[in-house]
Design a protein around this motif. Structure first.
Motif, PDB file in Angstrom:
ATOM      1  N   TRP A  61       0.824  -1.212   0.000  1.00  0.00           N
ATOM      2  CA  TRP A  61       0.000   0.000   0.000  1.00  0.00           C
ATOM      3  C   TRP A  61       0.859   1.264   0.000  1.00  0.00           C
ATOM      4  O   TRP A  61       0.468   2.291  -0.562  1.00  0.00           O
ATOM      5  CB  TRP A  61      -0.991   0.011   1.165  1.00  0.00           C
ATOM      6  N   MET A  62       2.055   1.188   0.590  1.00  0.00           N
ATOM      7  CA  MET A  62       2.970   2.321   0.566  1.00  0.00           C
ATOM      8  C   MET A  62       3.577   2.495  -0.821  1.00  0.00           C
ATOM      9  O   MET A  62       3.766   3.615  -1.312  1.00  0.00           O
ATOM     10  CB  MET A  62       4.059   2.140   1.623  1.00  0.00           C
ATOM     11  N   TRP A  63       3.879   1.364  -1.479  1.00  0.00           N
ATOM     12  CA  TRP A  63       4.430   1.393  -2.826  1.00  0.00           C
ATOM     13  C   TRP A  63       3.467   2.076  -3.800  1.00  0.00           C
ATOM     14  O   TRP A  63       3.897   2.770  -4.727  1.00  0.00           O
ATOM     15  CB  TRP A  63       4.747  -0.025  -3.270  1.00  0.00           C
ATOM     16  N   ARG A  64       2.179   1.914  -3.594  1.00  0.00           N
ATOM     17  CA  ARG A  64       1.199   2.547  -4.471  1.00  0.00           C
ATOM     18  C   ARG A  64       1.372   4.074  -4.479  1.00  0.00           C
ATOM     19  O   ARG A  64       1.192   4.726  -5.513  1.00  0.00           O
ATOM     20  CB  ARG A  64      -0.221   2.182  -4.043  1.00  0.00           C
ATOM     21  N   PHE A  65       1.683   4.645  -3.337  1.00  0.00           N
ATOM     22  CA  PHE A  65       1.912   6.086  -3.266  1.00  0.00           C
ATOM     23  C   PHE A  65       3.268   6.463  -3.867  1.00  0.00           C
ATOM     24  O   PHE A  65       3.414   7.519  -4.483  1.00  0.00           O
ATOM     25  CB  PHE A  65       1.849   6.567  -1.811  1.00  0.00           C
ATOM     26  N   HIS A  66       4.244   5.593  -3.700  1.00  0.00           N
ATOM     27  CA  HIS A  66       5.605   5.890  -4.160  1.00  0.00           C
ATOM     28  C   HIS A  66       5.770   5.692  -5.666  1.00  0.00           C
ATOM     29  O   HIS A  66       6.728   6.197  -6.266  1.00  0.00           O
ATOM     30  CB  HIS A  66       6.591   4.998  -3.397  1.00  0.00           C
ATOM     31  N   MET A  67       4.843   4.954  -6.283  1.00  0.00           N
ATOM     32  CA  MET A  67       4.917   4.710  -7.729  1.00  0.00           C
ATOM     33  C   MET A  67       5.031   6.003  -8.537  1.00  0.00           C
ATOM     34  O   MET A  67       5.689   6.043  -9.576  1.00  0.00           O
ATOM     35  CB  MET A  67       3.663   3.968  -8.198  1.00  0.00           C
ATOM     36  N   ILE A  68       4.378   7.051  -8.061  1.00  0.00           N
ATOM     37  CA  ILE A  68       4.360   8.316  -8.794  1.00  0.00           C
ATOM     38  C   ILE A  68       5.776   8.828  -8.996  1.00  0.00           C
ATOM     39  O   ILE A  68       6.126   9.355 -10.061  1.00  0.00           O
ATOM     40  CB  ILE A  68       3.494   9.362  -8.050  1.00  0.00           C
ATOM     41  N   HIS A  69       6.601   8.678  -7.986  1.00  0.00           N
ATOM     42  CA  HIS A  69       7.995   9.112  -8.084  1.00  0.00           C
ATOM     43  C   HIS A  69       8.727   8.322  -9.165  1.00  0.00           C
ATOM     44  O   HIS A  69       9.561   8.871  -9.894  1.00  0.00           O
ATOM     45  CB  HIS A  69       8.677   8.922  -6.722  1.00  0.00           C
ATOM     46  N   HIS A  70       8.414   7.048  -9.293  1.00  0.00           N
ATOM     47  CA  HIS A  70       9.108   6.177 -10.242  1.00  0.00           C
ATOM     48  C   HIS A  70       8.497   6.186 -11.633  1.00  0.00           C
ATOM     49  O   HIS A  70       9.092   5.645 -12.564  1.00  0.00           O
ATOM     50  CB  HIS A  70       9.141   4.742  -9.702  1.00  0.00           C
ATOM     51  N   ASN A  74      11.568  10.727 -17.557  1.00  0.00           N
ATOM     52  CA  ASN A  74      12.684  11.640 -17.846  1.00  0.00           C
ATOM     53  C   ASN A  74      13.255  12.130 -16.527  1.00  0.00           C
ATOM     54  O   ASN A  74      12.982  13.256 -16.091  1.00  0.00           O
ATOM     55  CB  ASN A  74      12.219  12.827 -18.695  1.00  0.00           C
ATOM     56  N   VAL A  75      14.034  11.288 -15.875  1.00  0.00           N
ATOM     57  CA  VAL A  75      14.542  11.603 -14.536  1.00  0.00           C
ATOM     58  C   VAL A  75      15.555  12.740 -14.597  1.00  0.00           C
ATOM     59  O   VAL A  75      16.535  12.694 -15.343  1.00  0.00           O
ATOM     60  CB  VAL A  75      15.174  10.352 -13.890  1.00  0.00           C
ATOM     61  N   ASP A  76      15.276  13.766 -13.799  1.00  0.00           N
ATOM     62  CA  ASP A  76      16.213  14.878 -13.625  1.00  0.00           C
ATOM     63  C   ASP A  76      15.962  15.472 -12.241  1.00  0.00           C
ATOM     64  O   ASP A  76      15.241  14.877 -11.432  1.00  0.00           O
ATOM     65  CB  ASP A  76      16.056  15.927 -14.733  1.00  0.00           C
ATOM     66  N   ALA A  77      16.541  16.629 -11.960  1.00  0.00           N
ATOM     67  CA  ALA A  77      16.442  17.205 -10.618  1.00  0.00           C
ATOM     68  C   ALA A  77      14.990  17.386 -10.172  1.00  0.00           C
ATOM     69  O   ALA A  77      14.673  17.234  -8.986  1.00  0.00           O
ATOM     70  CB  ALA A  77      17.180  18.544 -10.566  1.00  0.00           C
ATOM     71  N   THR A  78      14.081  17.671 -11.119  1.00  0.00           N
ATOM     72  CA  THR A  78      12.680  17.878 -10.738  1.00  0.00           C
ATOM     73  C   THR A  78      12.034  16.604 -10.201  1.00  0.00           C
ATOM     74  O   THR A  78      11.055  16.667  -9.454  1.00  0.00           O
ATOM     75  CB  THR A  78      11.849  18.394 -11.931  1.00  0.00           C
ATOM     76  N   THR A  79      12.579  15.446 -10.569  1.00  0.00           N
ATOM     77  CA  THR A  79      12.034  14.173 -10.082  1.00  0.00           C
ATOM     78  C   THR A  79      12.129  14.092  -8.564  1.00  0.00           C
ATOM     79  O   THR A  79      11.331  13.403  -7.914  1.00  0.00           O
ATOM     80  CB  THR A  79      12.781  12.993 -10.732  1.00  0.00           C
ATOM     81  N   GLY A  80      13.102  14.800  -7.994  1.00  0.00           N
ATOM     82  CA  GLY A  80      13.283  14.781  -6.546  1.00  0.00           C
ATOM     83  C   GLY A  80      12.089  15.317  -5.781  1.00  0.00           C
ATOM     84  O   GLY A  80      11.902  14.990  -4.604  1.00  0.00           O
ATOM     85  N   THR A  81      11.272  16.136  -6.435  1.00  0.00           N
ATOM     86  CA  THR A  81      10.080  16.679  -5.767  1.00  0.00           C
ATOM     87  C   THR A  81       8.792  16.094  -6.327  1.00  0.00           C
ATOM     88  O   THR A  81       7.699  16.568  -6.005  1.00  0.00           O
ATOM     89  CB  THR A  81      10.035  18.216  -5.918  1.00  0.00           C
ATOM     90  N   ARG A  82       8.914  15.058  -7.136  1.00  0.00           N
ATOM     91  CA  ARG A  82       7.749  14.411  -7.741  1.00  0.00           C
ATOM     92  C   ARG A  82       7.248  13.324  -6.786  1.00  0.00           C
ATOM     93  O   ARG A  82       7.616  12.160  -6.882  1.00  0.00           O
ATOM     94  CB  ARG A  82       8.129  13.813  -9.095  1.00  0.00           C
ATOM     95  N   HIS A  83       6.399  13.709  -5.848  1.00  0.00           N
ATOM     96  CA  HIS A  83       5.882  12.772  -4.853  1.00  0.00           C
ATOM     97  C   HIS A  83       4.387  12.963  -4.671  1.00  0.00           C
ATOM     98  O   HIS A  83       3.893  14.092  -4.646  1.00  0.00           O
ATOM     99  CB  HIS A  83       6.573  12.969  -3.495  1.00  0.00           C
ATOM    100  N   HIS A  84       3.683  11.861  -4.523  1.00  0.00           N
ATOM    101  CA  HIS A  84       2.270  11.921  -4.157  1.00  0.00           C
ATOM    102  C   HIS A  84       2.176  12.465  -2.729  1.00  0.00           C
ATOM    103  O   HIS A  84       3.051  12.193  -1.893  1.00  0.00           O
ATOM    104  CB  HIS A  84       1.661  10.523  -4.227  1.00  0.00           C
ATOM    105  N   PRO A  85       1.147  13.258  -2.400  1.00  0.00           N
ATOM    106  CA  PRO A  85       0.999  13.767  -1.028  1.00  0.00           C
ATOM    107  C   PRO A  85       1.077  12.662   0.027  1.00  0.00           C
ATOM    108  O   PRO A  85       1.648  12.867   1.106  1.00  0.00           O
ATOM    109  CB  PRO A  85      -0.382  14.424  -1.047  1.00  0.00           C
ATOM    110  N   GLY A  86       0.529  11.484  -0.277  1.00  0.00           N
ATOM    111  CA  GLY A  86       0.588  10.371   0.677  1.00  0.00           C
ATOM    112  C   GLY A  86       2.014   9.918   0.931  1.00  0.00           C
ATOM    113  O   GLY A  86       2.391   9.599   2.068  1.00  0.00           O
ATOM    114  N   ASP A  87       2.822   9.888  -0.114  1.00  0.00           N
ATOM    115  CA  ASP A  87       4.243   9.555  -0.011  1.00  0.00           C
ATOM    116  C   ASP A  87       4.940  10.568   0.893  1.00  0.00           C
ATOM    117  O   ASP A  87       5.699  10.219   1.802  1.00  0.00           O
ATOM    118  CB  ASP A  87       4.849   9.562  -1.425  1.00  0.00           C
ATOM    119  N   TYR A  88       4.668  11.832   0.646  1.00  0.00           N
ATOM    120  CA  TYR A  88       5.301  12.905   1.405  1.00  0.00           C
ATOM    121  C   TYR A  88       4.931  12.842   2.886  1.00  0.00           C
ATOM    122  O   TYR A  88       5.779  13.035   3.767  1.00  0.00           O
ATOM    123  CB  TYR A  88       4.893  14.254   0.803  1.00  0.00           C
ATOM    124  N   VAL A  89       3.677  12.552   3.187  1.00  0.00           N
ATOM    125  CA  VAL A  89       3.224  12.445   4.576  1.00  0.00           C
ATOM    126  C   VAL A  89       3.974  11.325   5.293  1.00  0.00           C
ATOM    127  O   VAL A  89       4.427  11.490   6.439  1.00  0.00           O
ATOM    128  CB  VAL A  89       1.700  12.187   4.636  1.00  0.00           C
TER     129      VAL A  89
END
Length: 214
Positions: A61-70, A74-89
């Motif tokens: 269930w945690m992976w479902r939130f983290h999928m958005i990051h993955h 086109n991985v670059d510096a902006t990917t570092g802030t690409r997180h679902h709110p649930g992931d961030y919490v």
């Protein structure tokens, strides 16, 4: 912004509590300031980065939130802030736990946050480094080439290199890989790449039961 505000209030409350009660590892020992700062950064990097990141991959269930990051193709510096709110919490909850365990002063936490932000952008940066330099730096720190394997589109590479600042957590727990970064393909094999930039689709990903998570 709302999550930042809520956790900012909670963080201040925890700092006031640890200062008042004297709770936490650093309140129970007396070492030089630089040693205590290093300990605080090490503990937070392990708890609030490596440990929670490991769980974000291993708990369905945690992976479902983290999928958005993955899902970024086109991985670059902006990917570092690409997180679902649930992931961030989830990440912020672990950070609060790290503050309680260490009992660190606010100044240490500010230093850690600056360091972890720098390494987040650094490790996701779309840059090429000489292999010998990247390999040398990766003995201690997470490097761009090292983190590229973590964003490979399929396992087992997706489930490696969980660290943010220090690479030795991955070495200690056997989750490190280092190969030819030219073999890396970004994205996720269980998602359709054409939706990589569809914000609404990304927000709904954790609740889409049709997507394979194991």
């Amino acid at each position: 912004m709302l999550i930042n505000l809520l956790f900012g209030i909670a963080t201040v409350g925890i700092f006031l509590w640890t200062e008042k009660t004297g709770f936490g590892l650093l309140n129970w020992i007396d070492l030089p300031v630089w040693v205590e700062l290093l300990l605080a950064v090490l503990i937070l990097d392990f708890i609030a980065q490596y440990a929670v990141h490991f769980m974000l991959h291993r708990v369905a269930w945690m992976w479902r939130f983290h999928m958005i990051h993955h899902s970024d193709t086109n991985v670059d510096a902006t990917t570092g802030t690409r997180h679902h709110p649930g992931d961030y919490v989830l990440r912020e909850i672990f950070a609060l736990a790290g503050i309680i365990i260490t009992g660190m002063p606010l100044a240490f936490y500010v230093f850690y946050r600056i360091a972890t932000i720098f390494f987040t952008y650094w490790s996701h940066a779309n840059i090429n480094m000489p292999h010998w330099l990247d390999k040398t730096l990766s003995l201690v720190f997470i490097t761009p080439n090292m983190h590229k394997f973590h964003h490979h589109f399929e396992r087992p590479w997706t489930d490696t290199n969980f660290g943010n600042i220090f690479s030795f957590w991955d070495r200690i727990f056997g989750t490190m890989v280092h190969d030819d970064p030219r073999k890396v393909k970004y994205g996720l094999d269980v998602l359709d790449d054409k939706n990589a930039d569809d914000v609404l689709y990304q927000f709904k990903l954790p609740f889409d039961k049709s997507i394979k998570t194991d």
